[in-house]
Enzyme design. Structure first.
Site, PDB file in Angstrom:
ATOM      1  N   HIS A 110     -12.904 -12.211  58.628  1.00 40.00           N
ATOM      2  CA  HIS A 110     -12.363 -12.864  57.400  1.00 40.00           C
ATOM      3  C   HIS A 110     -11.149 -12.331  56.608  1.00 40.00           C
ATOM      4  O   HIS A 110     -11.200 -11.300  56.388  1.00 40.00           O
ATOM      5  CB  HIS A 110     -13.790 -13.179  56.432  1.00 40.00           C
ATOM      6  CG  HIS A 110     -13.626 -13.763  55.193  1.00 40.00           C
ATOM      7  ND1 HIS A 110     -13.477 -13.030  53.703  1.00 40.00           N
ATOM      8  CD2 HIS A 110     -13.225 -15.015  54.455  1.00 40.00           C
ATOM      9  CE1 HIS A 110     -13.404 -13.969  52.907  1.00 40.00           C
ATOM     10  NE2 HIS A 110     -13.166 -15.011  53.303  1.00 40.00           N
TER      11      HIS A 110
ATOM     12  N   HIS B   7      -9.508 -21.449  49.426  1.00 40.88           N
ATOM     13  CA  HIS B   7     -10.139 -22.060  50.484  1.00 40.88           C
ATOM     14  C   HIS B   7     -10.282 -23.471  50.905  1.00 40.88           C
ATOM     15  O   HIS B   7     -10.922 -23.696  51.812  1.00 40.88           O
ATOM     16  CB  HIS B   7     -11.564 -21.387  50.385  1.00 40.88           C
ATOM     17  CG  HIS B   7     -11.687 -19.747  50.366  1.00 40.88           C
ATOM     18  ND1 HIS B   7     -11.492 -19.077  49.354  1.00 40.88           N
ATOM     19  CD2 HIS B   7     -11.897 -18.865  51.582  1.00 40.88           C
ATOM     20  CE1 HIS B   7     -11.764 -17.521  49.783  1.00 40.88           C
ATOM     21  NE2 HIS B   7     -12.029 -17.818  51.128  1.00 40.88           N
TER      22      HIS B   7
ATOM     23  N   ARG C  64       1.605  -8.786  44.052  1.00 35.68           N
ATOM     24  CA  ARG C  64       1.072  -9.646  45.281  1.00 35.68           C
ATOM     25  C   ARG C  64      -0.389  -8.840  45.214  1.00 35.68           C
ATOM     26  O   ARG C  64      -0.751  -7.916  45.609  1.00 35.68           O
ATOM     27  CB  ARG C  64       1.739  -9.070  46.295  1.00 35.68           C
ATOM     28  CG  ARG C  64       1.320 -10.058  47.660  1.00 35.68           C
ATOM     29  CD  ARG C  64       0.346  -9.788  48.265  1.00 35.68           C
ATOM     30  NE  ARG C  64      -0.039 -10.371  49.467  1.00 35.68           N
ATOM     31  CZ  ARG C  64      -0.817 -11.429  49.598  1.00 35.68           C
ATOM     32  NH1 ARG C  64      -1.640 -11.764  48.643  1.00 35.68           N
ATOM     33  NH2 ARG C  64      -0.920 -12.093  50.836  1.00 35.68           N
TER      34      ARG C  64
ATOM     35  N   CYS D 287       7.345  -6.958  50.020  1.00 38.33           N
ATOM     36  CA  CYS D 287       6.095  -7.463  50.800  1.00 38.33           C
ATOM     37  C   CYS D 287       6.640  -8.026  52.294  1.00 38.33           C
ATOM     38  O   CYS D 287       7.833  -8.382  52.432  1.00 38.33           O
ATOM     39  CB  CYS D 287       5.650  -8.730  50.066  1.00 38.33           C
ATOM     40  SG  CYS D 287       4.258  -9.521  50.885  1.00 38.33           S
TER      41      CYS D 287
ATOM     42  N   TYR E 159      -0.147  -8.503  58.946  1.00 38.52           N
ATOM     43  CA  TYR E 159       1.038  -7.615  58.935  1.00 38.52           C
ATOM     44  C   TYR E 159       1.389  -7.238  60.431  1.00 38.52           C
ATOM     45  O   TYR E 159       1.609  -5.855  60.280  1.00 38.52           O
ATOM     46  CB  TYR E 159       0.662  -6.625  57.737  1.00 38.52           C
ATOM     47  CG  TYR E 159       0.226  -7.024  56.594  1.00 38.52           C
ATOM     48  CD1 TYR E 159       1.460  -7.733  55.774  1.00 38.52           C
ATOM     49  CD2 TYR E 159      -1.084  -6.824  56.065  1.00 38.52           C
ATOM     50  CE1 TYR E 159       0.902  -8.310  54.626  1.00 38.52           C
ATOM     51  CE2 TYR E 159      -1.114  -7.494  54.668  1.00 38.52           C
ATOM     52  CZ  TYR E 159      -0.140  -7.991  54.006  1.00 38.52           C
ATOM     53  OH  TYR E 159      -0.793  -8.645  52.890  1.00 38.52           O
TER      54      TYR E 159
HETATM   55  N1  MTE Z   1      -3.428  -2.739  47.078  1.00 37.13           N
HETATM   56  C1  MTE Z   1      -4.771  -3.306  46.560  1.00 37.13           C
HETATM   57  N2  MTE Z   1      -5.809  -2.817  46.345  1.00 37.13           N
HETATM   58  N3  MTE Z   1      -4.890  -4.674  46.813  1.00 37.13           N
HETATM   59  C2  MTE Z   1      -3.853  -5.671  47.247  1.00 37.13           C
HETATM   60  O1  MTE Z   1      -4.071  -6.692  47.279  1.00 37.13           O
HETATM   61  N4  MTE Z   1      -1.620  -5.874  47.858  1.00 37.13           N
HETATM   62  C3  MTE Z   1      -0.657  -5.006  49.016  1.00 37.13           C
HETATM   63  C4  MTE Z   1      -0.203  -3.751  48.328  1.00 37.13           C
HETATM   64  N5  MTE Z   1      -1.200  -3.055  47.802  1.00 37.13           N
HETATM   65  C5  MTE Z   1      -2.446  -4.991  47.406  1.00 37.13           C
HETATM   66  C6  MTE Z   1      -2.647  -3.721  47.740  1.00 37.13           C
HETATM   67  C7  MTE Z   1       0.655  -5.863  49.319  1.00 37.13           C
HETATM   68  S1  MTE Z   1       0.391  -7.008  50.353  1.00 37.13           S
HETATM   69  C8  MTE Z   1       1.779  -5.510  48.555  1.00 37.13           C
HETATM   70  S2  MTE Z   1       3.146  -6.642  49.218  1.00 37.13           S
HETATM   71  C9  MTE Z   1       1.878  -4.627  47.433  1.00 37.13           C
HETATM   72  O2  MTE Z   1       0.618  -3.963  46.997  1.00 37.13           O
HETATM   73  C10 MTE Z   1       2.137  -5.523  46.135  1.00 37.13           C
HETATM   74  O3  MTE Z   1       2.751  -4.484  45.220  1.00 37.13           O
HETATM   75  P1  MTE Z   1       2.814  -5.143  43.604  1.00 37.13           P
HETATM   76  O4  MTE Z   1       1.849  -5.880  43.397  1.00 37.13           O
HETATM   77  O5  MTE Z   1       2.589  -3.769  42.897  1.00 37.13           O
HETATM   78  O6  MTE Z   1       4.243  -5.639  43.670  1.00 37.13           O
HETATM   79 MO    MO Z   2       2.732  -7.729  50.921  1.00 35.76          MO
END
Ligand code: MTE
Ligand code: MO
Length: 467
Positions: A40, A64, A140, A188, A323
């Site tokens: 998931h 969803h 994000r 990202c 990723y």
């Molecule tokens: N860390 C947590 N705990 N939860 C999240 O959803 N997203 C990741 C990363 N760290 C994420 C995370 C992703 S995919 C990205 S691109 C970046 O945080 C985005 O950081 P920002 O929102 O500070 O730009």
């Molecule tokens: Mo991301």
């Protein structure tokens, strides 16, 4: 298993979040989601709905509500709710707590792709200054913004020696360790995915980011290696079998990076407690986020509350089933996820973020192009090439004299280029070169991948479209 089975609500309720075989209800159908949890995309968060109806959660998590999700769910159908337990043909819905209720208010100029969870680009007009203001730094999230009190905050470090680990408060992290400042760009993995879709004519799965899923800030906090040392890790000679560092966020997100990256003091991996000289904002990880400069931003875990040293990579969804890049012919159903390396360092990237009309020194009509160029792994951008005729002829942009902080080039290079105004309908193009002489591919077709990650083909903009 026969899907003709009929279950009483009492029995379904027993298959709640803590049971060995969690079930959910959708409509009047019952699904055993045990096998789904592992793949998931939201990880274990689906367990919130276990033992009850999923609709109230999906009303909140509206991503969803689409056919492919319904199709996946059908694989796990085990039966139906006993009709005598239904009211007007439905399972009585209990009201649930809205986990997004604590999400902060956001700057209206952010370009919002989804609201819950929040995914928003920085407006391109804000990406023409070296430091991106916190309010317009792209966001994000995979989930809601967890609320973590600064006094109740605790970080547990488990150094992989079988002990329970050592716990730190925010005050410990701020006062017991030297504080370091770096400037670093976060990008990202999906930045410019929309350009990949358009340029190749092939759709990908994921949010359709333009060129604004990238921002640059100043970060401050202790080096993670110093904290690991304090927690008892022999940082000069770590046990050979320990190879990875996993970060856990309060929102259930987790991922890992190689231990070597963290232990090298010149890699500047921080537990960032400040962003742009203020406490980190809730959207960007308050009170502490990991900052892994030069790596794809997915590794910079926000709201981090636990760090573990491991023999193997994180087994999370975001490490193992997301990723990762694949060939243009490979499709989700057939790829070998386990053998594909996860994205850490990212390739060289550039984009045009502004085109404005100007007069040159002779008073003639000209245009000024502005943009960013960035490469992963701390590789410095050494050159930015501009074409005004869709790649036939080239010249070089001027790199801005910004002074980044840190041991390597963790920040983007902004650039400008002034030229006589080309005829309407011309395509202006940018591509960058990093210090390893890596360059960008000219088009997205050959680097297309079904997840739409690492979109870094030349950025082309039709001149009359944004002047
Ligand atoms: N860390 C947590 N705990 N939860 C999240 O959803 N997203 C990741 C990363 N760290 C994420 C995370 C992703 S995919 C990205 S691109 C970046 O945080 C985005 O950081 P920002 O929102 O500070 O730009
Ligand atoms: Mo991301």
């Amino acid at each position: 298993i026969s899907t003709k089975k009929v279950f009483k609500l009492d029995e379904i309720r027993e298959h709640g979040p803590d049971s060995d075989r969690p079930w959910i209800i959708k409509g009047n159908k019952v699904y055993d989601i045990t096998e789904w949890i592992e793949c998931h995309p939201g990880g274990k968060v689906i367990l919130r709905a276990a033992g009850s109806a999923v609709e109230p959660y999906w009303d909140i998590f509206s991503i969803h509500k689409k056919e492919d999700v319904y199709r996946i769910l059908e694989q796990y159908l085990i039966g139906h709710v006993d009709p005598s337990d239904l009211v007007d043909g439905e399972v009585p819905k209990s009201s649930i707590e809205d986990p997004f209720a604590n999400d902060p208010a956001r700057d209206p100029s952010l370009v919002t792709l989804t609201d819950r969870p929040c995914n928003a680009e920085s407006p391109l007009s804000e990406l023409t200054s070296f430091i991106t203001k916190t309010a317009v730094f792209y966001v994000r999230h995979h989930f809601w913004v967890p609320s973590v009190g600064k006094d109740s905050y605790k970080m547990t470090i488990d150094i992989g020696d079988g002990s329970d680990g050592k716990t730190y408060t925010l005050d410990d992290l701020r006062s017991k360790f030297p504080q370091h400042t770096i400037t670093a760009t976060l990008q990202c993995s999906g930045n410019r995915r929309a350009h990949m879709n358009e340029g190749s004519g092939r759709d990908t799965s994921g949010l359709k980011w333009g060129a604004g899923a990238i921002s640059n800030a100043e970060w401050r906090g202790p080096l993670l290696r110093d904290v690991l040392k304090d927690a008892g890790l022999d940082i000069a000679r770590p046990p050979e079998e320990l190879q990875h560092v996993e970060f856990f966020g309060e929102d259930t997100y987790s991922t890992s990076v190689p231990l070597d990256k963290v232990l090298d003091p010149r890699q500047d991996v921080l537990l960032a407690c400040e962003m742009n000289r203020e406490v980190i904002s809730p959207d960007h990880g308050y009170p502490v986020r990991v900052l892994v400069p030069g790596s794809t931003a997915a590794r910079s875990v926000k709201w981090v509350n636990r760090i573990s040293i491991l023999e193997e990579e994180s087994q999370s969804q975001w490490q193992q089933r997301d990723y990762k890049g694949f060939g243009p012919n490979e499709m989700r159903e057939t790829v070998d996820w386990d053998n594909a390396p996860c994205i850490q360092d990212t390739p060289v990237q550039s984009a045009i973020t502004g085109i404005r009309s100007d007069k040159d020194t002779d008073g003639l009509n000209s245009i000024v192009l502005e943009g960013y160029a960035f490469s992963g792994g701390g590789r410095k951008v050494v050159r930015v090439d501009i074409s005004l005729d869709n790649g036939q002829t080239w010249s070089q942009a001027k790199l801005m004299p910004d002074i980044p902080k840190g041991h390597k080039a963790w920040s983007w290079s902004l650039w400008t280029y002034q030229c006589p105004r080309p005829p309407a309908g011309s395509y202006v193009v940018v591509k960058a070169v990093d210090e390893a002489y890596n360059s960008q591919p000219d088009s997205h077709g050959p680097i297309w991948n079904f997840r739409g990650v690492l979109a870094n083909a030349w950025h082309r903009v039709r001149i009359d479209s944004i002047i």
